[in-house]
Write a protein that holds these residues in place. Structure first.
Motif, short mmCIF file in Angstrom:
data_model
loop_
_atom_site.label_atom_id
_atom_site.label_comp_id
_atom_site.label_asym_id
_atom_site.label_seq_id
_atom_site.Cartn_x
_atom_site.Cartn_y
_atom_site.Cartn_z
N ASP A 186 1.05 -1.28 0.14
CA ASP A 186 -0.10 0.07 0.13
C ASP A 186 1.02 1.33 -0.30
OD1 ASP A 186 -2.32 -1.36 0.11
OD2 ASP A 186 -2.46 -1.51 2.31
N THR A 187 0.57 2.18 -1.05
CA THR A 187 1.54 3.59 -0.94
C THR A 187 0.58 4.67 -0.70
OG1 THR A 187 2.42 2.29 -3.04
CG2 THR A 187 2.58 4.80 -2.53
N HIS A 245 0.65 8.64 -0.89
CA HIS A 245 1.25 9.80 -1.91
C HIS A 245 1.11 11.00 -1.02
CE1 HIS A 245 1.83 7.04 -5.15
NE2 HIS A 245 0.52 6.48 -4.86
N GLY A 291 4.27 13.01 -5.04
CA GLY A 291 5.22 11.63 -4.80
C GLY A 291 4.88 10.70 -4.07
N THR A 292 5.61 9.66 -3.69
CA THR A 292 5.42 8.61 -2.86
C THR A 292 5.95 9.02 -1.57
OG1 THR A 292 5.50 6.99 -4.84
CG2 THR A 292 5.87 6.26 -2.47
N ILE A 321 5.65 3.66 1.73
CA ILE A 321 5.25 2.28 1.19
C ILE A 321 5.21 1.37 2.38
CG2 ILE A 321 5.79 0.46 -0.37
CD1 ILE A 321 7.41 2.44 -1.95
#
Length: 106
Positions: free
Chosen positions: A41-42, A44, A48-49, A52
């Motif tokens: 699962d990310t 943001h 950007g990210t 994680i």
């Protein structure tokens, strides 16, 4: 937490663990465990990210239903504040063993 650090944590419960599966020739006596990743699962932020989170499944294999082994694993996870979901214990005929599944993120 890396997967290597996770293995150290899981083995620190007193139960041997390996990533994905045990080689038949190296499989230890019961209880033992295996863990694997199941996606991520990310989060943001700012285009950007930001974070994680790796989804992990840990399987605890025992010859008989073993609340003591379950408690060892659960205590190891709780000691580092890993929140987990515990699945039902099922009997796997092919291995002639019980398996309890834990799901969590690192």
């Amino acid at each position: 937490m890396t997967l290597g650090e996770l293995k150290t944590l899981l083995c620190g419960s007193g139960i041997p663990f390996t990533y994905e599966f045990w080689d038949e020739k190296r499989k230890p006596e019961f209880p033992y465990g295996a863990y694997y990743t199941d996606g991520a699962d990310t989060v943001h932020a700012d285009g950007g990210t930001a974070l994680i989170f790796t989804n992990v499944v840990a399987e605890l294999w025992t010859k008989v239903k073993s609340p003591d082994s379950e408690a060892k694993l659960e205590n190891a996870l709780a000691a580092v504040d890993i929140s987990f979901s515990k699945g039902e214990t099922s009997f796997e005929k092919t291995e002639n063993a019980f398996v309890t599944t834990y799901e969590f993120q690192i």
